[in-house]
Structures are given as C-alpha cells and as structure tokens.
Design an enzyme around this catalytic site. Structure first.
Site, mmCIF file in Angstrom:
data_model
loop_
_atom_site.group_PDB
_atom_site.id
_atom_site.type_symbol
_atom_site.label_atom_id
_atom_site.label_comp_id
_atom_site.label_asym_id
_atom_site.label_seq_id
_atom_site.Cartn_x
_atom_site.Cartn_y
_atom_site.Cartn_z
ATOM 1 N N GLY A 165 43.411 10.558 20.483
ATOM 2 C CA GLY A 165 44.654 10.973 19.823
ATOM 3 C C GLY A 165 45.857 10.942 20.742
ATOM 4 N N TYR A 166 46.936 11.585 20.283
ATOM 5 C CA TYR A 166 48.252 11.512 20.930
ATOM 6 C C TYR A 166 48.572 10.039 21.196
ATOM 7 C CZ TYR A 166 52.347 13.827 22.577
ATOM 8 O OH TYR A 166 53.634 14.276 22.668
ATOM 9 N N HIS A 174 47.504 2.164 21.877
ATOM 10 C CA HIS A 174 46.500 2.409 20.824
ATOM 11 C C HIS A 174 46.847 1.617 19.559
ATOM 12 C CE1 HIS A 174 46.164 6.503 22.908
ATOM 13 N NE2 HIS A 174 44.929 6.070 22.919
ATOM 14 N N GLN A 226 42.190 -2.230 28.148
ATOM 15 C CA GLN A 226 41.807 -2.682 29.490
ATOM 16 C C GLN A 226 42.356 -1.747 30.572
ATOM 17 O OE1 GLN A 226 39.652 -5.002 30.208
ATOM 18 N NE2 GLN A 226 39.994 -4.987 32.412
#
Ligand code: PAF
Length: 285
Positions: free
Chosen positions: A29-30, A35, A148
């Site tokens: 999250g955050y 992401h 990565q």
C-alpha cells in the site's frame, strides 16, 4: 474494482475467473507511480488483474518501521480505481496469520538471501517469501509483477517460484524515479527537503557507475568506489553496503560473467533507502 477482505471471498471470485490469465501485483500500500506502472502492465497483459494491499508484519524486524509504515487505504483506492483492475485484496493481519499459522509454516529461500538485505535484515526474506507464497496460493495468478527497485526480492521470489514449482511467471519491471533521480518508494514520504538533497547522491553514484560499466570498466572495486565517492559528497554517514553482485544469485560479481547489478543501502535521517542499477541483461530463472 471490488474490494475484497477475506480469503473465502478472494477464492470464490478467483474461481469465477476460471482459466483466464490473471495478473497479480502484491503491495504493502501507500501506492506511488512505480506501483501504478506495475498495475498498468498487469491490466494490459492479462484478462483479469488483482492488487493486494497488506503490510506484512512478518517481514519487519523488531527494531524496524512496521508501526510507522505509511498507510492510507482511501488514497490507494482512488489511485487504483481509474486503472481498470478487477480486485483489490485487503486482508487484515488475522486473516493472513490466524493464531494457528503464527508459529506454523514458513518459507525460507537459501542462496540469494544470504548477502546484502538478507544479511542486514535477518528474517526479512523469510517473511517476504512466506507471505508471497500464501498470496500466490490464495490469488493463483498466471503472472506476478514486482518492481526491480527491490532487486534482491525479485531474485528471492523468482527462486522460490522455480524451486517450489509455482505455475506462474515472475515479471520484474523497471524502477521509476523522481525528477532528481531518487527511486520511488513508499518510504520517501519520510524524507525532509534536506534528506532529499542528500538522497539524490545515491542514484547519482549509481548512474556514474553505470556510465563507467558502459565504458568497459569491469572491476567491482572501482565501480563500488565511484558510488561511495558520490555518497561521501552527499555526506552520508550510515552506508550499509555498496556491492556489485550477480543479479540472480546475489553472489559477488566475478569478472567475465555478463550479468551484474550494483546495489546500495544507506540511511538518510531516520529513513533507510535502497537502490540498484542492472548493469547488463539477465535471463530469468
Ligand atoms: O515489495 C513489497 O511491497 C513487499 O515486500 C511484498 C512483495 C508486497 C510482500 O509483502
């Protein structure tokens, strides 16, 4: 986009997807743009996509930042909603680690866990491998996407998938960077403007080492010293490691082998940052 909190609901919805390709992006999250790029890739490459948000206590050491790890589910949901994914799986700690599982089975990967992050953070990769194995069994993806930036985590999960015959592909996606070169991370929120000015010497050093590598330098000590010199200019006091390693095994780089990765971990203020650059291509496990 459905928000699912229980393993029973996740399992039922997963079964309904049947044999379609399913992309999975596990997160704590955050969310940041890094992401979101994994989620976009998953949505583009698969019929269905699932993101999990779970701050996994098992991968934090006793003196690490579990309590202060940033959390904001509403913000995460609003970032994910426009991306066209199917499910956000948000279990609570009791769902993933019910009392019976707390002192039960763990997954320990040997080899790529022994150095760097594995040496600095005892138990960390067992926590990561255990929760990722559980999430893989619950979500049953065909492809799983990882950044990565956590290169050693990618190596550990790839080895676990290969050793334990998980029927899925691990896809490593490039690190996204801020305009000053800082690798995106949920923990960047803790950096003060002063910390940010210091932090950019990490990526600066890595880019300098990459330029040397491209010019033909293959001596690990020389490549590492260029990064250390940059960190010195940034007045870093706490450097955990600067190392050129094999990107699959995380063994020290041996001249002559084509694959190499240079990795750094250092502290700025109260925050520990990691970053790396792949110096040449790797064929996946
Ligand atoms: O990279 C992370 O955010 C975590 O280590 C992961 C893979 C979600 C496991 O908790």
């Amino acid at each position: 986009m459905r928000v699912v909190n229980t393993i029973a609901d996740m399992t039922r919805l997963r079964a309904a997807f049947g044999a379609e390709t399913l992309g999975f992006v596990p997160t704590m999250g955050y969310l940041h743009a890094g992401h979101l790029s994994l989620v976009r890739q998953s949505v583009a490459e698969n019929k269905c996509s699932v993101v999990s948000i779970f701050v996994n206590p098992m991968q934090f050491g006793p003196s690490e930042d579990l309590e202060r790890y940033p959390r904001d589910l509403e913000r995460d949901f609003s970032l994910l909603k426009p991306l066209g994914l199917d499910i956000v799986f948000v279990p609570d700690v009791g769902e993933i680690y019910p009392p019976a599982a707390q002192h039960g089975t763990t997954v320990t990967v040997y080899g790529p866990t022994e150095r760097l992050e594995g040496a600095m953070r005892p138990g960390h990769f067992t926590g990561v491998a255990t929760v990722v194995a559980k999430l893989f069994n619950i979500v049953r993806p065909t492809r799983a996407y990882f950044g990565q930036k956590d290169a050693q985590q990618v190596a550990v999960i790839s080895k676990m998938v290969s050793d334990l015959n998980f029927p899925l592909d691990v896809i490593a996606c490039p690190t996204l960077r801020e305009s000053d070169g800082l690798a995106m991370s949920s923990r960047n929120v803790f950096l003060t403007p002063g910390d940010r000015a210091t932090a950019k010497f990490i990526s600066g050093g890595l880019f300098a080492a990459e330029a040397l590598w491209q010019a033909g330098e293959r001596d690990a000590a020389v490549l590492e010293s260029v990064v250390r010199e940059s960190l010195r200019r940034g007045n870093f006091v706490n450097i955990d490691y600067v190392a050129v390693v094999d990107p699959l095994t995380f063994d020290p780089y041996t001249p002559g082998s084509t694959a190499a990765l240079i990795a750094v971990a250092a502290r700025v203020g109260t925050t520990r940052l990691i970053d790396n650059i792949l110096l040449s291509c790797v064929s996946r496990l």
